[in-house]
Scaffold this motif. Structure first.
Motif, PDB file in Angstrom:
ATOM      1  N   SER A   2       0.853  -1.184   0.000  1.00  0.00           N
ATOM      2  CA  SER A   2       0.000   0.000   0.000  1.00  0.00           C
ATOM      3  C   SER A   2       0.888   1.231   0.000  1.00  0.00           C
ATOM      4  O   SER A   2       1.940   1.248   0.618  1.00  0.00           O
ATOM      5  CB  SER A   2      -0.866   0.004   1.254  1.00  0.00           C
ATOM      6  N   PHE A   4       0.573   5.305   0.774  1.00  0.00           N
ATOM      7  CA  PHE A   4      -0.270   6.432   1.167  1.00  0.00           C
ATOM      8  C   PHE A   4       0.664   7.584   1.455  1.00  0.00           C
ATOM      9  O   PHE A   4       1.617   7.425   2.225  1.00  0.00           O
ATOM     10  CB  PHE A   4      -1.068   6.097   2.435  1.00  0.00           C
ATOM     11  N   GLY A  44      -1.778   1.362  11.878  1.00  0.00           N
ATOM     12  CA  GLY A  44      -1.840   2.060  10.577  1.00  0.00           C
ATOM     13  C   GLY A  44      -2.186   3.520  10.804  1.00  0.00           C
ATOM     14  O   GLY A  44      -3.078   4.074  10.163  1.00  0.00           O
ATOM     15  N   CYS A  45      -1.433   4.154  11.713  1.00  0.00           N
ATOM     16  CA  CYS A  45      -1.812   5.491  12.214  1.00  0.00           C
ATOM     17  C   CYS A  45      -1.580   6.606  11.209  1.00  0.00           C
ATOM     18  O   CYS A  45      -2.119   7.706  11.379  1.00  0.00           O
ATOM     19  CB  CYS A  45      -1.022   5.790  13.480  1.00  0.00           C
ATOM     20  N   GLY A  46      -0.767   6.358  10.171  1.00  0.00           N
ATOM     21  CA  GLY A  46      -0.471   7.431   9.215  1.00  0.00           C
ATOM     22  C   GLY A  46       0.141   8.621   9.938  1.00  0.00           C
ATOM     23  O   GLY A  46       1.149   8.497  10.645  1.00  0.00           O
ATOM     24  N   ALA A  49      -4.136  11.096  12.362  1.00  0.00           N
ATOM     25  CA  ALA A  49      -5.473  11.699  12.235  1.00  0.00           C
ATOM     26  C   ALA A  49      -6.488  11.045  13.178  1.00  0.00           C
ATOM     27  O   ALA A  49      -7.372  11.726  13.715  1.00  0.00           O
ATOM     28  CB  ALA A  49      -5.968  11.575  10.787  1.00  0.00           C
ATOM     29  N   ASP A  68       2.911   2.371  12.422  1.00  0.00           N
ATOM     30  CA  ASP A  68       2.784   2.388  10.960  1.00  0.00           C
ATOM     31  C   ASP A  68       4.099   1.847  10.386  1.00  0.00           C
ATOM     32  O   ASP A  68       5.138   1.931  11.045  1.00  0.00           O
ATOM     33  CB  ASP A  68       2.540   3.810  10.450  1.00  0.00           C
ATOM     34  N   HIS A  69       4.044   1.300   9.177  1.00  0.00           N
ATOM     35  CA  HIS A  69       5.308   0.838   8.584  1.00  0.00           C
ATOM     36  C   HIS A  69       6.027   1.956   7.842  1.00  0.00           C
ATOM     37  O   HIS A  69       7.181   1.799   7.463  1.00  0.00           O
ATOM     38  CB  HIS A  69       5.072  -0.364   7.652  1.00  0.00           C
ATOM     39  N   LEU A  73       5.570   8.918   7.153  1.00  0.00           N
ATOM     40  CA  LEU A  73       4.277   9.324   7.722  1.00  0.00           C
ATOM     41  C   LEU A  73       4.394   9.517   9.239  1.00  0.00           C
ATOM     42  O   LEU A  73       3.817  10.462   9.797  1.00  0.00           O
ATOM     43  CB  LEU A  73       3.194   8.277   7.415  1.00  0.00           C
ATOM     44  N   ARG A 112       6.544  -0.382  12.225  1.00  0.00           N
ATOM     45  CA  ARG A 112       6.354  -1.841  12.257  1.00  0.00           C
ATOM     46  C   ARG A 112       5.505  -2.244  11.052  1.00  0.00           C
ATOM     47  O   ARG A 112       4.507  -1.588  10.741  1.00  0.00           O
ATOM     48  CB  ARG A 112       5.617  -2.186  13.559  1.00  0.00           C
ATOM     49  N   ASP A 113       5.916  -3.315  10.374  1.00  0.00           N
ATOM     50  CA  ASP A 113       5.089  -3.864   9.303  1.00  0.00           C
ATOM     51  C   ASP A 113       4.081  -4.816   9.941  1.00  0.00           C
ATOM     52  O   ASP A 113       4.435  -5.912  10.366  1.00  0.00           O
ATOM     53  CB  ASP A 113       5.964  -4.601   8.282  1.00  0.00           C
ATOM     54  N   LEU A 114       2.842  -4.380  10.006  1.00  0.00           N
ATOM     55  CA  LEU A 114       1.808  -5.156  10.705  1.00  0.00           C
ATOM     56  C   LEU A 114       1.482  -6.460   9.994  1.00  0.00           C
ATOM     57  O   LEU A 114       0.925  -7.370  10.601  1.00  0.00           O
ATOM     58  CB  LEU A 114       0.536  -4.316  10.835  1.00  0.00           C
ATOM     59  N   SER A 132      -8.103   3.610  11.841  1.00  0.00           N
ATOM     60  CA  SER A 132      -9.030   4.228  10.892  1.00  0.00           C
ATOM     61  C   SER A 132      -8.528   3.972   9.476  1.00  0.00           C
ATOM     62  O   SER A 132      -7.331   4.089   9.191  1.00  0.00           O
ATOM     63  CB  SER A 132      -9.198   5.730  11.163  1.00  0.00           C
ATOM     64  N   ALA A 133      -9.473   3.596   8.616  1.00  0.00           N
ATOM     65  CA  ALA A 133      -9.190   3.352   7.199  1.00  0.00           C
ATOM     66  C   ALA A 133      -8.071   2.332   7.009  1.00  0.00           C
ATOM     67  O   ALA A 133      -7.178   2.533   6.184  1.00  0.00           O
ATOM     68  CB  ALA A 133      -8.867   4.678   6.490  1.00  0.00           C
ATOM     69  N   LEU A 134      -8.073   1.278   7.789  1.00  0.00           N
ATOM     70  CA  LEU A 134      -7.046   0.241   7.667  1.00  0.00           C
ATOM     71  C   LEU A 134      -7.605  -1.125   7.281  1.00  0.00           C
ATOM     72  O   LEU A 134      -7.033  -1.826   6.439  1.00  0.00           O
ATOM     73  CB  LEU A 134      -6.281   0.091   9.001  1.00  0.00           C
ATOM     74  N   PHE A 193      -0.970  -7.606   2.876  1.00  0.00           N
ATOM     75  CA  PHE A 193      -1.437  -8.526   3.927  1.00  0.00           C
ATOM     76  C   PHE A 193      -2.019  -9.815   3.331  1.00  0.00           C
ATOM     77  O   PHE A 193      -2.693 -10.557   4.023  1.00  0.00           O
ATOM     78  CB  PHE A 193      -2.549  -7.868   4.748  1.00  0.00           C
TER      79      PHE A 193
END
Ligand SMILES: C[S@@+](CC[C@H](N)C(=O)[O-])C[C@H]1O[C@@H](n2cnc3c(N)ncnc32)[C@H](O)[C@@H]1O
Length: 282
Positions: A2, A4, A44-46, A49, A68-69, A73, A112-114, A132-134, A193
């Motif tokens: 992904s 972003f 996946g906090c980016g 937000a 987040d990976h 970001l 971290r790569d989740l 959010s949005a993950l 994933f």
């Protein structure tokens, strides 16, 4: 994988904020109202937000772990949060200690790569795992492992803005159906994933959690976009959808370009998402 960027996350932040289901948010706040301190894991906090949109729901003292990976970001997130806070300092280990409107927030950041590694994330026994949005990016297998982990740890889950596949553009266009079919196919592509759940994610998350007797509450949180307020987001969104649909091979490059040209001027769009809150069984 992904991809972003901070520009896209910033562009969508206002629409995300409006879309969050207020009724469900109030129930989340009520659930934690008796606690003085909350430990929260944001996956996946980016650029943070989700924290900025939700901190006021939780007790006055909050410990966040933002994961987040994407290091770029996380770096933007640190700066953005520092500017957003009323007061802030950074401790020697990188923890941000912020004050915002009477709330105290201690925020740690973890790259971290989740998809590969969730071990250790739950060491501090978070009360709440939020994202959010993950979840539309993840696979069903990953979701099963995630729910297994939070069941063992007895955490609550607050998942926001998970795409549910509903799209209504106004006015409608002859190419809408084909473009949407191509976009949905793309949504199931591997985003790091395994085969992504895409629009099936809200139902899958609910079903995995209910299988472990979590008490699950779900509510709609659609983007309601208008040309007047969200023109730039509409253009970027339509561009992303047209490209994805074309990559799926369902529409041609020419059709994608035609659709994008019309959609960039579209009057309004409804893009379906769902919010979910789940509390572990008593
Ligand atoms: C749609 S963005 C949402 C960001 C943020 N939660 C928000 O609401 O603005 C998805 C986020 O998931 C992160 N992500 C995607 N795959 C990941 C992975 N394998 N491990 C960790 N983070 C990942 C991306 O870097 C991105 O920040």
């Amino acid at each position: 994988m992904s991809g972003f960027d901070a520009g896209w996350l910033s562009l969508r932040a206002a629409a995300d904020m409006r879309a969050r289901n207020a009724g469900l948010a109030a129930r989340v706040a009520a659930h934690f109202a008796d606690k003085e301190t909350l430990f929260i894991l944001d996956l996946g906090c980016g650029t943070g937000a989700n924290l900025r949109a939700s901190y006021a729901l939780y007790p006055k003292m909050q410990h966040w772990q933002l994961v987040d990976h994407d290091l770029a970001l996380l770096d933007v997130g640190k700066q953005t949060l520092m500017q957003w806070a009323d007061e802030g300092r950074t401790e020697a280990d990188g923890t941000l200690c912020l004050k915002k409107g009477g709330y105290k927030l201690h925020i740690k950041f973890l790259q971290r790569d989740l998809s590969r590694d969730m071990d250790g994330l739950f060491q501090n026994d978070p009360d709440l795992v939020t994202a959010s949005a993950l979840f539309d990016l993840v696979s069903d297998d990953w979701l099963a492992r995630f729910v297994d982990m939070i069941t063992k740890k007895r955490c609550s889950v607050y998942a926001l803005l998970t795409y549910d596949g509903a799209e209504i553009w106004q006015p409608s266009l002859p190419l809408d159906e084909a473009v949407h079919a191509g976009f949905l196919a793309h949504q199931h592509r591997d985003k790091g994933f395994g085969a992504a759940l895409g629009p099936d994610a809200p139902a899958a998350l609910r079903s995995h959690l209910e299988a472990f007797r979590f008490k699950v509450d779900v509510a709609d949180s659609p983007w309601r976009l208008t040309q007047e307020y969200d023109g730039d987001l509409i253009v970027a969104l339509a561009d992303g959808i047209a490209s994805a649909s074309c990559e799926s091979g369902v529409i041609s490059k020419e059709q994608a370009a035609d659709w994008l040209a019309s959609r960039s001027k579209t009057h309004s769009a409804h893009i379906g998402h769902q919010d979910l809150f789940a509390a572990p069984p008593d």
